[in-house]
Design a protein around this motif. Structure first.
Motif, short mmCIF file in Angstrom:
data_model
loop_
_atom_site.label_atom_id
_atom_site.label_comp_id
_atom_site.label_asym_id
_atom_site.label_seq_id
_atom_site.Cartn_x
_atom_site.Cartn_y
_atom_site.Cartn_z
N UNK A 260 -12.61 25.68 34.39
CA UNK A 260 -13.63 25.01 35.19
C UNK A 260 -13.22 25.08 36.65
N UNK A 261 -14.12 25.54 37.48
CA UNK A 261 -13.83 25.60 38.91
C UNK A 261 -14.75 24.69 39.70
N UNK A 262 -14.27 24.27 40.86
CA UNK A 262 -15.09 23.64 41.89
C UNK A 262 -15.16 24.62 43.04
N UNK A 263 -16.35 24.99 43.43
CA UNK A 263 -16.47 25.97 44.51
C UNK A 263 -17.85 25.86 45.13
N UNK A 265 -19.93 23.77 46.40
CA UNK A 265 -20.95 22.82 45.99
C UNK A 265 -21.26 22.81 44.51
N UNK A 266 -20.55 23.61 43.73
CA UNK A 266 -20.82 23.67 42.29
C UNK A 266 -19.53 23.58 41.47
N UNK A 267 -19.61 22.91 40.33
CA UNK A 267 -18.53 22.95 39.36
C UNK A 267 -19.03 23.78 38.18
N UNK A 268 -18.10 24.33 37.41
CA UNK A 268 -18.52 25.06 36.22
C UNK A 268 -17.63 26.24 35.93
N UNK B 250 -11.16 24.57 43.63
CA UNK B 250 -10.12 24.28 42.65
C UNK B 250 -10.47 24.99 41.35
N UNK C 236 -15.90 22.16 49.23
CA UNK C 236 -16.95 22.31 48.21
C UNK C 236 -17.74 21.05 47.91
N UNK C 267 -22.11 28.93 34.25
CA UNK C 267 -22.65 27.65 33.80
C UNK C 267 -22.04 26.57 34.68
N UNK C 268 -22.70 25.42 34.76
CA UNK C 268 -22.12 24.32 35.53
C UNK C 268 -23.17 23.50 36.23
N UNK C 269 -22.74 22.75 37.23
CA UNK C 269 -23.66 21.86 37.92
C UNK C 269 -23.29 21.73 39.38
N UNK C 273 -22.41 15.95 47.75
CA UNK C 273 -21.88 16.39 49.04
C UNK C 273 -21.32 15.26 49.88
#
Lengths: 339, 339, 339, 339
Positions: A260-263, A265-268, B250, C236, C267-269, C273
Motif C-alpha cells: 500500500x502506498x501513499x502518493x 493525494x491517493x493511497x492504494x 510512503x 501527498x 486500486x485505492x482511494x 488534503x
C-alpha cells in the motif's frame, strides 16, 4: 514409476502457454523435466527443444507419445486439437494434464469421457488452475469447515484490461466465464442447472460489436444463485474476485492488498495486469501437484467430468446470450468413475 | 558444473530448519537434490537420509564435504557451529547457503570474511530470506524507481505470538531484530551507524524477566531514522510489517489481506501464526534462487559482508539494551570483494 | 441558564479558525448562536458580524465579555493573546472554549491554572478536538474495555501535505506534536515523563533549514513508549494515524478507507488534503458537546491541566530537538480541581 | 420566512423513527425546533411533547398543521397514513419532509404527485436519506466528474442482522430494496425499466416461509444492469455496499474500515449492527439540509417524483418475486415540475 524417478513430460503445443509450461517444468517444478515438445510448426518446436537438455522436437503428438522417454503428456495446443491428443494419450494409458477447455464443446468432451470410462481409471487432469490458487484454496477450506453455514449466493467479478483482437461475444462465456463455471462447481460441490445472461450497454472501449461487459446468472441444483460480472475491456487491469454469502457470514477473495502506498493525494496499490501475474503461483502449484501425483501414480485434480460439465454450462450460456432468457443445463448421468 | 546437472547438496544440521530445507530441496526446488545430511546426532541424520533416495548420513561436516556427490553445502546447524563449517567449505571452494546468523558475533564473522577474501571470490550466501519475500521485493523495486524520492524514515513491526522457552532479552535483538538489521541495510542500501533501545513496560504475557516488547531505533550513514517494534509475545500471531517514508510518499507492506470475512459482527481475516506460514514462499524462492545461481557458477544473494554487518549491529544493539543510551556501530573497511 | 435557552457566544479572533467557528455555531451547532465577535482588526470583526443576525462587533475582548447578551466565550485569537482573554473570562466566571494551545508556554499556562483553581470550579475547556473524532473515541472506548490488555507501545503518524511559510523546526513539536501530546495522555490516562527527538535527514521538499521530518519518542509514567513521526511536508496529503500495541492485541485508526476505486492499474482511494477535511466532524462534535455541556452548567472537555501538561511536554520536546538526548518533563503537583 | 427565524416543525408520528427525529431536531439540527408532535396515541404524543420546551401534543395532523407556531411538517407515521397527511400539508402549502415510502403504492403516490403539480411548486421532500450519506455523496460526485466514464453495471449489497417479526417476503423488495431503487436512480440519473427477482434457497436463519435472501436485477433506460443482494437475516450485522462499474474503472463504497484491530489470530474491525449506527450521520445531514433549504424557501432533496418512481419499481419487483420472470416498470410521463 517410483518416487525417485524424474517425470519426463511431452509438451504438446509450444505457443505462449505451451512455452511457458516448458519453462515452468524446467525451472520451477521439482521432479519433472521436458523430454519432448510437439508443434505443427516444426521450426517452433525445434527452437523450444534446443533450449532444453535432452529434449526432442516432434510435429506429431502420437509419435511423441510413443517415445521411450515420455512418461506423461501436457496438452497446451489450441482447443480443437485437444480431443485427438487426449484420445491418443488415453489409448497409451498416459497421464495427461490438458489445458482448459478440455474440448471446445460438450459432445466432444463426452467422447473423451467415454474413452476414459472405458479405460476404467482416471488419467486426465483438466487445467482449471484456479483450484490451486492459494486464495481460492483458503476460501474452499473455510466453506468446508462449516463455520459460515451453507452458501446461498456467490458473486464473481472477472475483469481483463483488454480483450485480444479475435475475441467474440460468445467467448466471454466459453473462454472467460468457463473459469467461474468450474470454480463455482468446485467451491460449492454442486452442479449448475440454469444460466441467464444479461446484456448491459457495451463499453465504448470494447471493439465494435463485442457485447462487453455481460452479467451472467447461474442457478445450482442446491438452489444457490451465482452471478458473474465478466468485463474483458475494463481498462484498468486483471481482477478476479469472489464472495460467498452463507447463512452465518460471507467470505471474499481477490482484493489483493500486498503493498500500500501513499502518493500524490491517493493511497492504494497496483492492480495485476494479466493472469500470468495474478495466477503465476497457481500455475506453479498446479504443475507441481500434477507432477507429484503422477509420480505417485495418482490423478488428484479436476477430472474429465469437470471439463465436460464446464463445456455443457458454457454451451447453455452462449445460447442464453444469443436467445435471451433462462436456459437449462442438461448433463448426462455422472459415471461412477467420477463419483 | 553445467546448467543441466542437478545440484547435489549436503545439508548440515537436521533440526527443524534443516529438515524443512531437506523437504524443500527434494519436493519444491527444481534442479537440486539432497545427497548428504550431517548431524552430530547420528540417529537423526540416518532417519532423515532414509527418506531421501541416494542420500548418505554423516556426523562430520568435513567428511560430507569431501564426498564425491556433494556440489554445495547448506548450513542449518546451530549458530556456534557455523564458523567451522563455513571455513571448511571455503577451504574446499564449495558454494554455501548458511542460515542466519552467519556466526554468533562480529569477531567470528570477520574471520569468515577474511577467509573468503583470501579465496578471492564469493562462495557464501547468508540466509536472510526476507530479501526473497515477494512483498519486500516489490517494496525495494518501488524504492529503486525513485518515484517516492529518497527514504527519510523506516518503520518496522515484528511480532511473534509467543517466544520459545530459551529466549532471552538479548535474543530479541540478536535473533529477531537481526532480520530488520538486514532488510534495513538492503532496502536502503545504507549502513547502520548507531542503535538505541527503549524498554517499555514488559507484557504480563512475557516470561518473567524477559524485556518484551522492545523499541529499537537505528540511524544510518545517510541520515535515515529507522524504528523497530519487536514484540515476541504479542499473543495474536506472527506479523512482519514495514513502512518506508520517503520525500514524496510512503509504501507499506505486511498487511496481509488475502481473504476477508464477515462473521459475528466483525469483518477481517486471519493472521499467520508463524514464520513458516508467512515466509513459506520466501524460503522456497531463496533456495530456488540459490540453486539456480550456484548451477550457473554465481553467488547472487546476501554476502558474508551482510552477515558481518548484521552481527556488528546486533552487538551494538545488545549493548544499547544493557547499558542504555545510544551505541555507535563500528565496522571494518569494506573489502573490494563486497563492493 | 436553563436547558431551553440558546447559548450566546462571543467569538474572540476572526481569522481563519475563528471565522470557521462562527460559521459552525451558526449553521451546524444546535442550541447556540454567535452574539459577539472580537478582533483587533475592527473592519474584519464588522465584516463577520454583518453576516450574522444579532451579532455585535468588538475590538476589545473584555468589553465583549461584559455585554448582556454574552453567555460564553470561544477564544480563537493567536496563542500569545490567550492568557489575557482567559484571565478576563475567569474573572467574569464565564465558560470558555479556548483553541489550542492554551497558552504558548508552561509558565503562562500555570498562571491560568492558578486563576481557575482560585475560582474553585472548572470553566475552561481546551480545544483538543481529536478527543471528539469518532475514530479516536472508538479507540479509547476499546482500550477502556480492557479486551486488549494494558498498552505497551503507541505509534503515531502525523503528516501534512506542506507547511505554511512561517513554520519553524520548533513548531513541528509545539504546534503539530502538541496534538499527539494530548491524545497520548488522554488515550493512556498517563503523564509523559521524558521526550527524545531524532533528526532524520530533512526532505528536499522542506523549506531550507526546516528539520522535517522529526521522530519523537515519549516515555510515560507507566512505562509506555510512544513514538511520533511528524512530517509536515510529506507532499501527498494530511494523514493522522495511531496504533496502540497492548498485551493481547493492537488497534489502529486513521487508515481512512471510505471509497475504493479501480482505475488505470491502481486500486485505492483519496487522501484528505487538510485537517478541515479529516477532522471536520471532530470540530462539529467538539462545539456541540461544549454548547450542550455549557447549557447544562458543566465542563466536560480537556481541562486547563491538559493544556498545561501539553505545554510542558512541548517545551521539553523543543529542548530535546535543540540540545539532543533525552529531556525529562517536570510538572507541578496536580491540583485537586483536576483530579 | 427570513434566514434568522428558527424553523418550527410539527413531527407527525412519535414511534421509534418519529421520536428519534424529535431528538435530532432538538439536539443536533441548527436553526430548527419541534413545536408540535402528533400521534393517534395521545399519551405517547404528550410524553414526547413534555420533554421539549414549547411543544404541543396533538392527535390530529390537520389541527397541528393549522397551529400558528408550525412552519413545516415532518411525517414519520406509518406508510398508510402518509397520503392524507401529505395532501393536508400541500393544501396549506407547508414544506414537508416525508419518511420513505412516500406512500405504500404507485397509485396513491400519483395522487400526491398530482396535488403538488396543481399547487405549482415543490413542497415535499422524501426521506431517502442515503443521498446524504458521505460515502454515497462521494460516489456520485466521482461519477459526475466523468473520470470513470459511463456506468455499465452497478452492484448493491444490503444486509441486515435480522428481520423484524412482521417482515414478509414482499417487504424485502418494498421496504428494503426500496432504498436501492432510489440510490440507483439517483446515482445513475436514469429510470429503472425492468425488474427480475431470483429466489435462492432461503437461509435456515430466516423465519419459516420468508424468502430470504433474494437477488434482484434492475435494467435501466440507458442499458445499465443493476444487481441487488438483499439478505435481511445475515446474522453478522448491517452492511450496505455499492460498486459502480464504469467504462474506465470502478468505485466501491461501504467497506467501513474505521478501526482495525489485531486480536486472537484475526485482524479486522466491527460491523455496524443497524442503520441508526451506519447512517446516523446521513439522517443528521438530511434534516439539517432540509431545515436550511426550508428556511431559504427552497426544496432541494428527493421529490415526489422520486417517491412515485420508487413505488412503481417496487410494485414491479413484488410482481417479479411472486410471478417469476422479468417484469417491466411502467411510469406516467414526468411532469415539468420534476424535470
Amino acid at each position: 514409476m517410483t518416487r525417485s524417478d524424474t517425470l519426463r513430460v511431452a509438451v504438446i503445443g509450444t505457443g505462449k502457454m505451451g512455452a511457458d509450461h516448458v519453462r515452468r517444468i524446467q525451472g520451477v517444478v521439482s521432479g519433472a523435466r521436458v523430454s519432448a515438445v510437439v508443434d505443427v510448426d516444426a521450426e517452433r518446436a525445434k527452437a523450444v527443444a534446443a533450449r532444453v537438455d535432452g529434449c526432442t522436437a516432434y510435429t506429431d503428438p502420437v509419435t511423441a507419445m510413443a517415445a521411450d522417454d515420455v512418461d506423461a503428456v501436457l496438452i497446451a495446443s489450441p482447443g480443437p486439437a485437444h480431443e485427438a491428443a487426449l484420445l491418443a494419450a488415453l489409448e497409451r494409458d498416459l497421464p495427461v494434464l490438458c489445458e482448459k477447455p478440455l474440448t471446445p464443446d460438450a459432445a466432444s468432451a463426452l467422447r473423451v469421457l467415454e474413452a476414459e470410462r472405458r479405460l476404467g481409471h482416471r488419467r486426465v487432469q483438466v487445467g482449471f488452475m484456479r483450484r490451486y490458487d492459494p486464495e481460492y484454496v483458503r476460501l474452499k477450506a473455510l466453506l468446508n469447515t462449516g463455520q459460515l453455514g451453507r452458501p446461498l449466493l456467490l458473486h464473481h467479478r472477472h475483469r481483463n484490461a483488454a480483450s485480444p483482437p479475435f475475441f467474440t461475444s460468445e467467448m466471454l462465456i466459453s473462454d472467460s466465464v468457463a473459469h467461474e463455471t468450474d470454480v463455482t462447481r468446485w467451491l460449492l460441490g454442486q452442479e449448475i442447472t440454469a444460466v441467464t445472461v444479461l446484456r448491459p450497454r457495451p463499453s465504448v472501449n470494447a471493439p465494435d460489436g463485442l457485447q462487453d461487459p455481460q452479467f451472467v446468472v447461474f442457478e445450482t441444483d442446491a438452489g444457490v444463485v451465482v452471478d458473474v460480472e465478466i468485463f474483458v475491456n475494463c481498462g484498468f487491469g486483471y481482477q478476479v474476485q469472489a464472495e460467498v454469502v452463507c447463512e452465518r457470514g460471507t467470505a471474499r477473495i481477490g482484493d489483493g492488498h500486498a503493498m500500500v502506498t501513499n502518493m500524490a493525494g491517493r493511497w492504494g496499490g497496483t492492480i495485476a495486469q494479466d493472469f500470468t501475474d495474478r495466477f503465476a503461483d497457481a500455475y506453479d502449484r498446479e504443475l507441481q501437484a500434477w507432477a507429484d501425483a503422477t509420480r505417485r501414480g495418482e490423478v488428484t485434480g479436476p477430472s474429465v467430468w469437470d471439463g465436460y460439465a464446464a463445456a455443457a454450462v458454457c454451451e447453455a450460456g452462449v445460447r442464453a446470450l444469443t436467445d435471451g432468457g433462462r436456459v437449462a443445463v442438461e448433463l448426462v448421468e455422472r459415471p461412477g468413475l467420477y463419483a
